[in-house]
Motif scaffolding. Sequence first.
Motif, PDB file in Angstrom:
ATOM      1  N   UNK A 143      32.287  33.652  46.723  1.00 52.08           N
ATOM      2  CA  UNK A 143      33.360  32.663  46.858  1.00 52.08           C
ATOM      3  C   UNK A 143      33.157  31.490  45.898  1.00 52.08           C
ATOM      4  N   UNK A 144      31.864  31.179  45.627  1.00 56.55           N
ATOM      5  CA  UNK A 144      31.571  29.964  44.862  1.00 56.55           C
ATOM      6  C   UNK A 144      31.238  30.204  43.401  1.00 56.55           C
ATOM      7  N   UNK A 145      31.010  31.462  43.039  1.00 50.78           N
ATOM      8  CA  UNK A 145      30.453  31.732  41.714  1.00 50.78           C
ATOM      9  C   UNK A 145      31.454  31.338  40.614  1.00 50.78           C
ATOM     10  N   UNK A 146      30.915  30.879  39.464  1.00 50.54           N
ATOM     11  CA  UNK A 146      31.788  30.346  38.413  1.00 50.54           C
ATOM     12  C   UNK A 146      32.069  31.381  37.318  1.00 50.54           C
ATOM     13  N   UNK A 147      31.042  31.774  36.567  1.00 54.00           N
ATOM     14  CA  UNK A 147      31.261  32.671  35.422  1.00 54.00           C
ATOM     15  C   UNK A 147      31.683  34.052  35.909  1.00 54.00           C
ATOM     16  N   UNK A 148      32.652  34.626  35.238  1.00 50.22           N
ATOM     17  CA  UNK A 148      33.183  35.920  35.714  1.00 50.22           C
ATOM     18  C   UNK A 148      32.249  37.101  35.443  1.00 50.22           C
ATOM     19  N   UNK A 149      32.321  38.083  36.344  1.00 51.07           N
ATOM     20  CA  UNK A 149      31.547  39.324  36.195  1.00 51.07           C
ATOM     21  C   UNK A 149      32.421  40.427  35.626  1.00 51.07           C
ATOM     22  N   UNK A 150      31.753  41.409  35.025  1.00 52.57           N
ATOM     23  CA  UNK A 150      32.452  42.613  34.569  1.00 52.57           C
ATOM     24  C   UNK A 150      32.494  43.670  35.677  1.00 52.57           C
ATOM     25  N   UNK A 151      31.460  43.663  36.505  1.00 53.36           N
ATOM     26  CA  UNK A 151      31.423  44.625  37.609  1.00 53.36           C
ATOM     27  C   UNK A 151      30.754  43.987  38.823  1.00 53.36           C
ATOM     28  N   UNK A 152      31.276  44.316  39.994  1.00 52.42           N
ATOM     29  CA  UNK A 152      30.648  43.907  41.258  1.00 52.42           C
ATOM     30  C   UNK A 152      30.377  45.187  42.044  1.00 52.42           C
ATOM     31  N   UNK A 173      39.305  39.635  48.055  1.00 48.13           N
ATOM     32  CA  UNK A 173      40.073  38.673  47.243  1.00 48.13           C
ATOM     33  C   UNK A 173      39.132  37.824  46.412  1.00 48.13           C
ATOM     34  N   UNK A 174      38.027  37.382  47.042  1.00 43.98           N
ATOM     35  CA  UNK A 174      37.058  36.566  46.307  1.00 43.98           C
ATOM     36  C   UNK A 174      36.402  37.384  45.187  1.00 43.98           C
ATOM     37  N   UNK A 175      36.145  38.644  45.466  1.00 34.61           N
ATOM     38  CA  UNK A 175      35.563  39.507  44.426  1.00 34.61           C
ATOM     39  C   UNK A 175      36.529  39.647  43.254  1.00 34.61           C
ATOM     40  N   UNK A 176      37.792  39.829  43.579  1.00 36.15           N
ATOM     41  CA  UNK A 176      38.801  39.967  42.523  1.00 36.15           C
ATOM     42  C   UNK A 176      38.775  38.726  41.630  1.00 36.15           C
ATOM     43  N   UNK A 177      38.699  37.569  42.290  1.00 36.90           N
ATOM     44  CA  UNK A 177      38.684  36.314  41.527  1.00 36.90           C
ATOM     45  C   UNK A 177      37.402  36.170  40.718  1.00 36.90           C
ATOM     46  N   UNK A 178      36.311  36.745  41.192  1.00 33.49           N
ATOM     47  CA  UNK A 178      35.017  36.604  40.516  1.00 33.49           C
ATOM     48  C   UNK A 178      34.866  37.558  39.334  1.00 33.49           C
ATOM     49  N   UNK A 179      35.815  38.460  39.177  1.00 31.60           N
ATOM     50  CA  UNK A 179      35.784  39.364  38.022  1.00 31.60           C
ATOM     51  C   UNK A 179      36.553  38.733  36.861  1.00 31.60           C
ATOM     52  N   UNK A 180      36.227  39.153  35.643  1.00 35.35           N
ATOM     53  CA  UNK A 180      37.004  38.712  34.486  1.00 35.35           C
ATOM     54  C   UNK A 180      38.384  39.364  34.499  1.00 35.35           C
ATOM     55  N   UNK A 181      39.067  39.281  33.364  1.00 34.05           N
ATOM     56  CA  UNK A 181      40.429  39.845  33.316  1.00 34.05           C
ATOM     57  C   UNK A 181      40.422  41.351  33.544  1.00 34.05           C
ATOM     58  N   UNK A 182      39.354  41.979  33.080  1.00 31.48           N
ATOM     59  CA  UNK A 182      39.176  43.412  33.287  1.00 31.48           C
ATOM     60  C   UNK A 182      37.868  43.591  34.040  1.00 31.48           C
ATOM     61  N   UNK A 183      37.888  44.336  35.098  1.00 30.05           N
ATOM     62  CA  UNK A 183      36.626  44.529  35.811  1.00 30.05           C
ATOM     63  C   UNK A 183      36.770  45.571  36.897  1.00 30.05           C
ATOM     64  N   UNK A 184      35.628  45.887  37.497  1.00 36.90           N
ATOM     65  CA  UNK A 184      35.616  46.901  38.549  1.00 36.90           C
ATOM     66  C   UNK A 184      34.769  46.427  39.713  1.00 36.90           C
ATOM     67  N   UNK A 185      35.254  46.630  40.910  1.00 36.92           N
ATOM     68  CA  UNK A 185      34.434  46.528  42.105  1.00 36.92           C
ATOM     69  C   UNK A 185      34.232  47.934  42.649  1.00 36.92           C
ATOM     70  N   UNK A 186      32.964  48.255  42.937  1.00 40.76           N
ATOM     71  CA  UNK A 186      32.695  49.511  43.630  1.00 40.76           C
ATOM     72  C   UNK A 186      32.027  49.193  44.947  1.00 40.76           C
TER      73      UNK A 186
END
Lengths: 292, 292
Positions: A143-152, A173-186
């Motif tokens: 929820x708090x993280x700043x720099x975006x991830x490519x994968x979670x 929703x928070x994971x979606x926000x924590x990803x960059x413009x392109x990314x994947x959550x598994x």
Amino acid sequence: MELWYTEEHSPNCRFSLRVTRQLHSEKTPFQQLDIVATPEYGRVMLLDGLVMTTDRDEFVYHELITHVPLACLPEARRVLIIGGGDGGTAREACRYPRLETIDMVEIDGAVIEAARAWFPDICAGFADPRLNLTVGDGMEYVRKVAAPYDAIIVDSTDPVGPGEHLFNEAFYRDCYAALGEQGVLVSQGPTPIQPEFAGLLREQAEFIARTFDRLYLYLGHIPTYPTGTWCFLFAAKGGIEPLGSRTDAGWRTFGERLRYYNPGVHRGAFGLPNYVRRQLDGLIANDRLDIA
Amino acid sequence: MELWYTEEHSPNCRFSLRVTRQLHSEKTPFQQLDIVATPEYGRVMLLDGLVMTTDRDEFVYHELITHVPLACLPEARRVLIIGGGDGGTAREACRYPRLETIDMVEIDGAVIEAARAWFPDICAGFADPRLNLTVGDGMEYVRKVAAPYDAIIVDSTDPVGPGEHLFNEAFYRDCYAALGEQGVLVSQGPTPIQPEFAGLLREQAEFIARTFDRLYLYLGHIPTYPTGTWCFLFAAKGGIEPLGSRTDAGWRTFGERLRYYNPGVHRGAFGLPNYVRRQLDGLIANDRLDIA
């Protein structure tokens, strides 16, 4: 004396392993943690009485949860692992030289310590300088993280227990926000076979399908998990596509050292049996993939 | 009273199902035959104490052992089933309108009778006029048969017990001779995961690889079989190729009624994990297939 561990896969179905020796037993602030030695699967880590990790079949789970998303992200530099206290997912992520940052947030420090003590091969990645290990709540972290991830990668316990809050819509929703413009959550999901879990799986898929741009499901063969059939949810943000970057050379540099994952397994894992497709009808996009 | 059935997957690993009621128990001339009712998997047929068929997951095994070969043989007219006493493989074969003859040779007539009594849905194909049911020894049958088959499906018990002689080289040679110029033999094999079975699987693969023009292996998720990962051997005579006739419309006419099989499952099943490929190195041709 005969010593056996028995897991109730349901009130009507049991799985038992002969135990050579009980190695560790601890009530952590979050859960019951046990480690036993077994002739069949080597050392086994149990959380709240459920098999989490075994020496002999952990590679299936860890390779599938890590390499399927990372092989689709040839530009990935930053990865977040939520859970994953045994270290197996971190080990697999650390194989990629191109990753610069691997953040890992495990809620239960006792699991990490137990892995260090009893599963040194599985948690080998803990020594990698790119790995930042945080003991804390993954939901708050994301929820708090700043720099975006490519994968979670959500490598949590089941939807019952300390991982429970990782299976709700706000978290995704928070994971979606924590990803960059392109990314994947598994995320791991339960087996699609047991009727008891079908509702949980569908609910999890609904949360993710509402939050992410597209959802896919893939399967793996994990002998020590109920029914032996386990599923993983692949949630795409932006245009990432599970069969899109299969020419990615990232994993090829170490592919020969893997025990489960290869491009055929990758593609094949998205080829779902009809009964699974029907269960998740309208939520998953596997039919859009060119698998047949 | 609590009633449980327990199968020893190995001396160190057990699988147990709660039993509501014992329905049938009989010592046939060939094996011990039991049928129980279970809350988890419905009715379960056991041969020599091992789960053979359950109401709830039989579709996986029967669809995979039947449709994978038949979808590759759009011209097939004649099929031989060896074993298959529960009727599930015959049921699946009977779905193809183009088949003219489905010969089935089961060694144990008691299994057929038990299927008729307790598994009417599974053995529905027994009523098909194209099905010729013979109670006899499949090995002898295949040695003497005259007209060639397009496909032979070996749906036998495990390599220990009455099906034992179906796992030797002379049998596979006779099957090769009993096929036309182009044909496929499919046989179930054991799980590739348990070290106890690795030798048996490799031996079976060696016999077939020496006898047939090319051998492939494919996998399925079967919860009630040991480890949940089961394998099937696909032996080709002539130029038949497992991914070759995927446009075959044969199965498409009834594909919607299937619960497991579809073209994505077909292709994906041949995408083998590295540990399986290594186990059968030099014997199988899966790497020639365009799966990735």
